[in-house]
Design a protein around this motif. Structure first.
Motif, PDB file in Angstrom:
ATOM      1  N   THR A 122       0.851  -1.180   0.000  1.00 46.75           N
ATOM      2  CA  THR A 122       0.000   0.000   0.000  1.00 46.75           C
ATOM      3  C   THR A 122       0.890   1.234   0.000  1.00 46.75           C
ATOM      4  N   GLU A 123       0.725   2.077  -0.998  1.00 45.39           N
ATOM      5  CA  GLU A 123       1.551   3.275  -1.095  1.00 45.39           C
ATOM      6  C   GLU A 123       0.790   4.475  -0.559  1.00 45.39           C
ATOM      7  N   ARG A 124       1.432   5.210   0.332  1.00 41.35           N
ATOM      8  CA  ARG A 124       0.793   6.384   0.915  1.00 41.35           C
ATOM      9  C   ARG A 124       1.833   7.431   1.258  1.00 41.35           C
ATOM     10  N   LYS A 125       1.681   8.625   0.684  1.00 42.31           N
ATOM     11  CA  LYS A 125       2.559   9.759   0.958  1.00 42.31           C
ATOM     12  C   LYS A 125       4.030   9.398   0.818  1.00 42.31           C
ATOM     13  N   GLY A 126       4.344   8.733  -0.287  1.00 41.77           N
ATOM     14  CA  GLY A 126       5.734   8.406  -0.568  1.00 41.77           C
ATOM     15  C   GLY A 126       6.289   7.242   0.214  1.00 41.77           C
ATOM     16  N   GLN A 127       5.470   6.571   1.005  1.00 37.04           N
ATOM     17  CA  GLN A 127       5.921   5.427   1.777  1.00 37.04           C
ATOM     18  C   GLN A 127       5.180   4.165   1.327  1.00 37.04           C
ATOM     19  N   LEU A 128       5.851   3.050   1.443  1.00 37.34           N
ATOM     20  CA  LEU A 128       5.235   1.768   1.127  1.00 37.34           C
ATOM     21  C   LEU A 128       4.969   0.999   2.417  1.00 37.34           C
ATOM     22  N   TRP A 129       3.720   0.629   2.621  1.00 29.42           N
ATOM     23  CA  TRP A 129       3.328  -0.199   3.760  1.00 29.42           C
ATOM     24  C   TRP A 129       3.174  -1.628   3.238  1.00 29.42           C
ATOM     25  N   LEU A 130       3.780  -2.567   3.920  1.00 24.03           N
ATOM     26  CA  LEU A 130       3.874  -3.935   3.441  1.00 24.03           C
ATOM     27  C   LEU A 130       3.175  -4.890   4.392  1.00 24.03           C
ATOM     28  N   GLY A 131       2.204  -5.622   3.884  1.00 25.73           N
ATOM     29  CA  GLY A 131       1.471  -6.582   4.700  1.00 25.73           C
ATOM     30  C   GLY A 131       1.742  -8.000   4.249  1.00 25.73           C
ATOM     31  N   SER A 132       1.549  -8.938   5.153  1.00 24.78           N
ATOM     32  CA  SER A 132       1.724 -10.349   4.832  1.00 24.78           C
ATOM     33  C   SER A 132       0.794 -11.178   5.691  1.00 24.78           C
TER      34      SER A 132
END
Length: 398
Positions: free
Chosen positions: A378-388
């Protein structure tokens, strides 16, 4: 997403989890003889790892891997997440090797932050976990709090005080997978594998079950979800009418093709079947122009497009991309790589995510150590959030 597993939850078997220890300053050891020490963020609940190789915890033997990080740091507008798709490699793409990642540990005893969502105020992430709850991250001062749950979570003690593995209780307590906010109302829609399509208001609490059947057939494995932000209509998948989530590997082993793409009409409150007879449909994403839906299939490791409008309305065709990336394209998290056609040797790099442009062409890839797999980017405000779905933390790439 499979051949085995894919993004959007495509799987190939359960890969060995990579996990970071939650205690600050704990000594970790590389797979070789060199040692590495965990560096801690100002927030003690977030662990920062320097990943040059795979670390193994001396006490538990668990592997610790860094999550992927993209090279460019230009600001990007908020974007939707994508779920796993089997990895495929393009000939000329930008490669962004992993180096540093922040690990945001989940509360003790829970795992599987498969889907991530942020509300209209930018708060979150919100994520569903293995004990049946949807959690909300409130920042370092608040930490994780329970945001939503099915009625059974409070009704049965075994949900709040586990006495058995979550795989044995999730059919009772619930297992929230896909999450999507309707920005105008603030409502969170939840695709619960066992309880069906659910919704909870902006303040959270006990979720309302909106639907459990379509065309007289009960949902059996509700999975991916997305919302048309104009109409409020909800699109979601029922991965199989034969096998529940707990036995998802049977879907692949038996080449089950009983999955469905469904629509919940926000006005009529009715569910219709848009497409049935699908092989393991998983994540979904409504296109920017709202003319089609992208559906990822865990097996056969593909993404398809279902047209909602225009001369092709109702047509289902092969595509190769998934969720939006804020640039008119899509981020796809990879659970298992798929080799290039004609390749005679194993890939020299392990892909954990790719960015596809609006036409489905791969333009960037994220790499990591072997064993690292993702179920959401998930990309938000230049950051990537990574789920698993397998891990006990969420990754964050700044």
């Amino acid at each position: 997403m499979r051949p085995h597993q894919s993004f959007i939850r495509l799987r190939t078997g359960i890969p060995a989890p990579f996990a970071a220890a939650s205690q600050a300053g704990r000594e970790l050891q590389w797979a070789g003889d060199a040692t590495c020490r965990k560096r801690t963020h100002a927030n003690p609940q977030i662990v920062l790892l320097d990943r040059r190789s795979v670390c193994s915890d001396e006490t538990t033997g668990a592997a610790a891997h860094g999550a992927p990080r993209i090279r460019e740091r230009v600001a990007r507008p908020p974007a939707r997440s994508s779920r796993r798709l089997c990895g495929s490699s393009a000939a000329e793409v930008k490669t962004s090797p992993t180096e540093w990642s922040l690990h945001l540990p989940l509360p003790n005893g829970v795992t599987g932050a498969e889907s991530l969502a942020f509300d209209a105020r930018g708060q979150g992430p919100y994520t569903g976990v293995s004990d049946g709850r949807v959690l909300k991250w409130g920042g370092s001062a608040v930490g994780w709090t329970t945001f939503a749950h099915h009625a059974n979570y409070r009704k049965f003690p075994m949900c709040t005080v586990p006495v058995a593995p979550s795989e044995e209780t999730e059919s009772l307590c619930g297992r929230p997978l896909g999450l999507a906010f309707h920005r105008k109302s603030g409502d969170l829609y939840i695709a619960d594998a066992y309880k069906g399509l659910m919704r909870v208001g902006p303040d959270g609490g006990e979720a309302e079950v909106l639907a459990t059947t379509a065309n007289g057939v009960r949902f059996n494995f509700v999975n991916g979800i997305d919302i048309d932000q104009v109409t409020g209509d909800v699109y979601f998948t029922d991965s199989s009418v034969t096998y529940p989530r707990r036995f998802n590997t049977e879907i692949m082993m038996n080449a089950d093709a009983t999955g469905r793409l469904l629509k919940y009409d926000a006005q009529t409150k009715q569910v219709t079947v848009l497409k049935d007879g699908l092989p393991y449909p998983n994540g979904v994403a409504v296109s920017y122009d709202r003319t089609f839906i992208v559906v990822a299939h865990t097996v056969p490791c593909q993404a398809h497009r279902y047209y909602l409008q225009g001369p092709k309305a109702g047509h289902y065709e092969l595509l190769a991309d998934l969720r939006r990336d804020g640039k008119g394209g899509y981020w796809v998290a990879l659970n298992q790589e798929k080799g290039r056609p004609g390749a005679t040797t194993a890939p020299v790099k392990h892909l954990v995510g790719v960015r596809l442009d609006g036409g489905g062409v791969e333009v960037e890839e994220l790499t990591a150590a072997k064993g690292v797999t993702l179920s959401e980017v998930t990309e938000r405000k230049g950051q990537l959030w990574l789920g698993s779905v397998e891990l006990d933390y969420i990754g964050l790439v700044a």
